[in-house]
Design an enzyme around this catalytic site. Structure first.
Site, PDB file in Angstrom:
ATOM      1  N   SER A 170     -10.861   0.337  92.366  1.00 56.59           N
ATOM      2  CA  SER A 170     -11.594  -0.595  91.522  1.00 56.59           C
ATOM      3  C   SER A 170     -12.472   0.184  90.571  1.00 56.59           C
ATOM      4  O   SER A 170     -12.640   1.399  90.710  1.00 56.59           O
ATOM      5  CB  SER A 170     -12.460  -1.540  92.372  1.00 56.59           C
ATOM      6  OG  SER A 170     -13.487  -0.809  93.019  1.00 56.59           O
ATOM      7  N   GLY A 184     -12.053   1.297  87.750  1.00 55.92           N
ATOM      8  CA  GLY A 184     -11.422   2.357  86.981  1.00 55.92           C
ATOM      9  C   GLY A 184     -11.216   3.665  87.702  1.00 55.92           C
ATOM     10  O   GLY A 184     -10.728   4.631  87.104  1.00 55.92           O
ATOM     11  N   GLU A 228      -6.898 -11.351  85.101  1.00 55.51           N
ATOM     12  CA  GLU A 228      -6.966 -10.564  83.872  1.00 55.51           C
ATOM     13  C   GLU A 228      -5.646 -10.605  83.110  1.00 55.51           C
ATOM     14  O   GLU A 228      -4.564 -10.548  83.718  1.00 55.51           O
ATOM     15  CB  GLU A 228      -7.312  -9.116  84.189  1.00 55.51           C
ATOM     16  CG  GLU A 228      -8.699  -8.914  84.768  1.00 55.51           C
ATOM     17  CD  GLU A 228      -9.001  -7.447  85.002  1.00 55.51           C
ATOM     18  OE1 GLU A 228      -9.030  -6.676  84.024  1.00 55.51           O
ATOM     19  OE2 GLU A 228      -9.196  -7.071  86.175  1.00 55.51           O
ATOM     20  N   GLU A 262      -3.958  -8.134  86.142  1.00 60.27           N
ATOM     21  CA  GLU A 262      -4.426  -7.985  87.522  1.00 60.27           C
ATOM     22  C   GLU A 262      -5.156  -9.244  87.967  1.00 60.27           C
ATOM     23  O   GLU A 262      -5.420 -10.139  87.160  1.00 60.27           O
ATOM     24  CB  GLU A 262      -5.356  -6.771  87.650  1.00 60.27           C
ATOM     25  CG  GLU A 262      -4.666  -5.450  87.412  1.00 60.27           C
ATOM     26  CD  GLU A 262      -5.553  -4.262  87.716  1.00 60.27           C
ATOM     27  OE1 GLU A 262      -5.000  -3.164  87.881  1.00 60.27           O
ATOM     28  OE2 GLU A 262      -6.785  -4.408  87.776  1.00 60.27           O
ATOM     29  N   ASP A 316     -16.382  -8.640  87.612  1.00 59.64           N
ATOM     30  CA  ASP A 316     -17.385  -7.910  86.833  1.00 59.64           C
ATOM     31  C   ASP A 316     -17.640  -8.557  85.475  1.00 59.64           C
ATOM     32  O   ASP A 316     -18.790  -8.749  85.069  1.00 59.64           O
ATOM     33  CB  ASP A 316     -16.933  -6.463  86.588  1.00 59.64           C
ATOM     34  CG  ASP A 316     -16.853  -5.653  87.863  1.00 59.64           C
ATOM     35  OD1 ASP A 316     -17.456  -6.065  88.864  1.00 59.64           O
ATOM     36  OD2 ASP A 316     -16.182  -4.605  87.859  1.00 59.64           O
ATOM     37  N   THR A 317     -16.563  -8.862  84.771  1.00 61.66           N
ATOM     38  CA  THR A 317     -16.710  -9.414  83.423  1.00 61.66           C
ATOM     39  C   THR A 317     -17.386 -10.777  83.441  1.00 61.66           C
ATOM     40  O   THR A 317     -17.969 -11.206  82.446  1.00 61.66           O
ATOM     41  CB  THR A 317     -15.342  -9.525  82.724  1.00 61.66           C
ATOM     42  OG1 THR A 317     -14.516 -10.447  83.437  1.00 61.66           O
ATOM     43  CG2 THR A 317     -14.653  -8.172  82.664  1.00 61.66           C
ATOM     44  N   ARG A 352     -22.856   2.041  87.153  1.00 64.92           N
ATOM     45  CA  ARG A 352     -23.425   0.790  86.662  1.00 64.92           C
ATOM     46  C   ARG A 352     -24.648   0.436  87.499  1.00 64.92           C
ATOM     47  O   ARG A 352     -24.547   0.182  88.693  1.00 64.92           O
ATOM     48  CB  ARG A 352     -22.361  -0.300  86.742  1.00 64.92           C
ATOM     49  CG  ARG A 352     -22.683  -1.552  85.977  1.00 64.92           C
ATOM     50  CD  ARG A 352     -21.454  -2.403  85.782  1.00 64.92           C
ATOM     51  NE  ARG A 352     -20.832  -2.768  87.029  1.00 64.92           N
ATOM     52  CZ  ARG A 352     -19.519  -2.834  87.232  1.00 64.92           C
ATOM     53  NH1 ARG A 352     -18.689  -2.510  86.274  1.00 64.92           N
ATOM     54  NH2 ARG A 352     -19.028  -3.198  88.401  1.00 64.92           N
TER      55      ARG A 352
END
Length: 393
Positions: free
Chosen positions: A149, A151, A257, A270, A277-278, A356
């Site tokens: 996850s 990235g 996604e 995906e 997150d988005t 983050r």
């Protein structure tokens, strides 16, 4: 009151826990490290690796939760079937979590069983298989671990010289004990977007307005709502999301996604069986309920009459510029001085370069200049720790 066990206690779990606590529920937050964000607002905590099946079972036997809510990928998912058989509700379902924690399972379900349009893809367990797949797909192409996850282990390959390092990184950065990678064709896309999809126990499947987002190194950097799509493209995405969530079964929010190609084709990418997150852009009050409130209601079987778009919203991440085991010095003044802006610091006990650490959200009237709103949000996010949201991890 229900007893909810949260598996994974990051920033998404923290917001879900807040939603649950506001409704009087009892939450046990679990993660592999102590003082994770959700633990700071939960009733109890447990620290263990969720890839340790015996430790997971011991925690469940100790607390006897009514509901288990997974928030991360690295879980011994086969144990969830046992818990479900013994009457514990797994969110959205043990089947859904087992499928979506592994890119092979979810991609084969989408492409082969449901016939959804996806990027061309192959799997590889050895470098020779990987090289053969790259030769077939051509350059550029994308490589990812089967389980990861944010990235981790993902890279873009432009030529043969980059293959070995990309394969090594994907194998090393994958979560869990799955040592396999997926290699995909690169989609020349106009935009990426997320369709938050809510499946309900006693109501119809609902969709949030589409969320546009930008990633760097496979990790979310900014998102905005609404993302402009044609009626045809939106209907296609909703149909795809409905089919895949129905096949996986269960109740809750899903982050589905997609790519929108330059020719206007909607391509499934995906899916995450939990808040996305988005979707933190919904914390800007652009919708009547945030994704965390929607997830909580769906988990509890509470009615959700409708999802309304009330404002335009944007989010941008706050990234750490340094390694630190001490609390960072956050500048909140600039965000607080701006109208229609909010900042959330996640409370992670350790900082790593590019990690983050928080998010800034802004909102404005519907029909506003979205580019201006996005720029405002990113500039404010950069003031919190003095880092560009686009910095490479």
């Amino acid at each position: 009151m229900k007893k909810i066990m949260l598996l994974g206690s990051g920033e998404l779990g923290k917001e879900f826990t807040i939603a649950a606590k506001r409704a009087g529920q009892y939450v046990i937050a679990c993660d592999k490290y102590d003082n994770a964000p959700a633990m700071q607002v939960a009733d109890e905590r447990e620290v263990f690796s969720m890839l340790d099946g015996d430790a997971l079972t011991a925690a469940v036997n100790k607390h006897k939760p009514d509901i288990i809510v997974p928030e991360i990928e690295a879980i011994r998912t086969e144990r969830l079937f046992d818990f479900e058989k013994h009457g514990i509700q797994v969110v959205p379902s043990a089947r859904a979590v087992n499928y979506t924690m592994n890119r092979r399972a979810i991609r084969d379900l989408a492409a082969k069983e449901l016939g959804l349009r996806t990027a061309k893809y192959f799997y590889a367990k050895t470098f020779d298989e990987f090289k053969k797949a790259a030769d077939t797909i051509g350059f550029p192409c994308v490589v990812k671990p089967l389980m990861s996850s944010s990235g981790h282990g993902q890279s873009y390959i432009h030529n043969d010289d980059e293959l070995r390092e990309a394969y090594k990184e994907a194998m090393e950065e994958g979560r869990g004990d799955v040592k396999e990678v997926i290699i995909e064709e690169f989609i020349d896309f106009d935009r990426e977007f997320t369709l938050l999809t809510v499946t309900q126990k006693n109501g119809p499947t609902l969709f949030c307005p589409p969320i546009g987002h930008v990633q760097k190194g496979g990790d979310y950097r900014e998102s905005w709502m609404p993302c402009t799509l044609s009626n045809e493209a939106l209907a296609t995405a909703q149909d795809m999301a409905d089919k895949v969530t129905h096949a996986l079964t269960g109740y809750g929010i899903w982050g589905v996604e997609f790519f929108l190609s330059r020719s206007g084709e909607v391509i499934f990418s995906e899916l995450s069986p939990r808040p996305h997150d988005t979707g933190m852009v919904t914390l800007s009050h652009c919708t009547n309920l945030s994704e965390f409130e929607l997830h909580f209601r769906a988990v509890m079987g509470l009615p959700i009459p409708a999802i309304h778009l009330e404002h335009a919203g944007a989010s941008a991440v706050v990234l750490s510029p340094e390694e630190s085991t001490e609390p960072l010095d956050y500048n909140l003044a600039d965000v607080c001085a701006a109208d229609h802006a909010r900042v959330r610091i996640f409370g992670k006990p350790e900082a790593h370069v590019g990690r983050r650490m928080g998010v800034v959200t802004c909102y404005d009237e519907l029909g506003c200049d979205m580019d201006a709103l996005r720029d405002k949000t990113k500039k404010l996010a950069a003031t919190v720790l003095g880092t560009d949201p686009y910095m490479k991890k």
